[in-house]
Design a protein around this motif. Structure first.
Motif, PDB file in Angstrom:
ATOM      1  N   GLU A   9      -8.198   4.123   2.205  1.00  0.00           N
ATOM      2  CA  GLU A   9      -8.222   2.703   1.886  1.00  0.00           C
ATOM      3  C   GLU A   9      -9.647   2.173   1.872  1.00  0.00           C
ATOM      4  OE1 GLU A   9      -5.438   0.818   4.563  1.00  0.00           O
ATOM      5  OE2 GLU A   9      -3.758   1.287   3.250  1.00  0.00           O
ATOM      6  N   ARG A  65      -5.253   7.722   5.983  1.00  0.00           N
ATOM      7  CA  ARG A  65      -4.954   6.502   5.233  1.00  0.00           C
ATOM      8  C   ARG A  65      -6.098   5.505   5.348  1.00  0.00           C
ATOM      9  NH1 ARG A  65      -1.143   2.091   7.572  1.00  0.00           N
ATOM     10  NH2 ARG A  65      -2.949   2.043   8.893  1.00  0.00           N
ATOM     11  N   ASP A  66      -6.598   5.318   6.562  1.00  0.00           N
ATOM     12  CA  ASP A  66      -7.694   4.370   6.759  1.00  0.00           C
ATOM     13  C   ASP A  66      -8.909   4.764   5.935  1.00  0.00           C
ATOM     14  OD1 ASP A  66      -6.083   2.972   8.509  1.00  0.00           O
ATOM     15  OD2 ASP A  66      -7.009   3.803  10.320  1.00  0.00           O
ATOM     16  N   GLU A 123      -0.294   4.140   0.626  1.00  0.00           N
ATOM     17  CA  GLU A 123      -0.752   4.915   1.777  1.00  0.00           C
ATOM     18  C   GLU A 123       0.030   4.559   3.036  1.00  0.00           C
ATOM     19  OE1 GLU A 123      -2.810   3.467  -0.422  1.00  0.00           O
ATOM     20  OE2 GLU A 123      -3.821   5.215  -1.285  1.00  0.00           O
ATOM     21  N   SER A 177       0.814  -1.203   0.000  1.00  0.00           N
ATOM     22  CA  SER A 177       0.000   0.000   0.000  1.00  0.00           C
ATOM     23  C   SER A 177       0.860   1.271   0.000  1.00  0.00           C
ATOM     24  CB  SER A 177      -0.906  -0.004   1.234  1.00  0.00           C
ATOM     25  OG  SER A 177      -1.444   1.265   1.481  1.00  0.00           O
TER      26      SER A 177
END
Length: 148
Positions: free
Chosen positions: A83, A79-80, A65, A63
């Motif tokens: 995603e 980021r969470d 991120e 990832s």
């Protein structure tokens, strides 16, 4: 050269590269980033740009991120959210309208819980317009829209 506060990123990249069984030279070839520059990143001497991190993430199949968070470019909460949005948008089992409705529901829950982010205010306006344009005139709620 003074060491920057990116040692954690460098250590992580080295670990990921070794897990992928790639030499530094192989990673350099796969990313188009020079071998010496990648070495400096791994040793914590250079802070790479988001573009370089994206190339490295793609080559290592990890990832981007996650690398952005480790490099201090992106907050972990951001980021969470990114995603989660990416997973919804990439799901081939639901159509585009269902994806937009699901993102609207997700965003409404985030707002309700105090996690509204200004960067998505414009996206919400676009999404609302798209949803209104595709309204078939029925009073179907989001639950029915997801199954239609």
């Amino acid at each position: 050269m003074a060491s920057l506060n990116v040692g954690n990123l460098g250590e992580y990249l080295r670990e990921q590269r070794r897990s992928a069984q790639l030499s530094l030279r192989q990673l350099a070839d796969a990313t188009g980033v020079s071998n010496p520059y990648l070495s400096q990143i791994e040793r914590g001497l250079r802070k790479p740009s988001a573009e370089v991190l994206q190339q490295v993430a793609k080559a290592l199949r990890i990832s981007a991120e996650t690398l952005y968070v480790r490099a201090g470019i992106l907050d972990e909460k951001e980021r969470d959210e990114l995603e989660t949005r990416a997973v919804i948008l990439a799901d081939p089992s639901i159509n585009e309208r269902q994806k937009q409705v699901l993102l609207q529901i997700y965003e409404s829950f985030r707002k309700e819980n105090g996690f509204e982010t200004p960067s998505h205010a414009d996206a919400d306006a676009d999404t609302d317009t798209d949803a209104d344009a595709s309204d078939d005139g029925s009073d179907a709620g989001p639950e029915q829209a997801l199954t239609s």
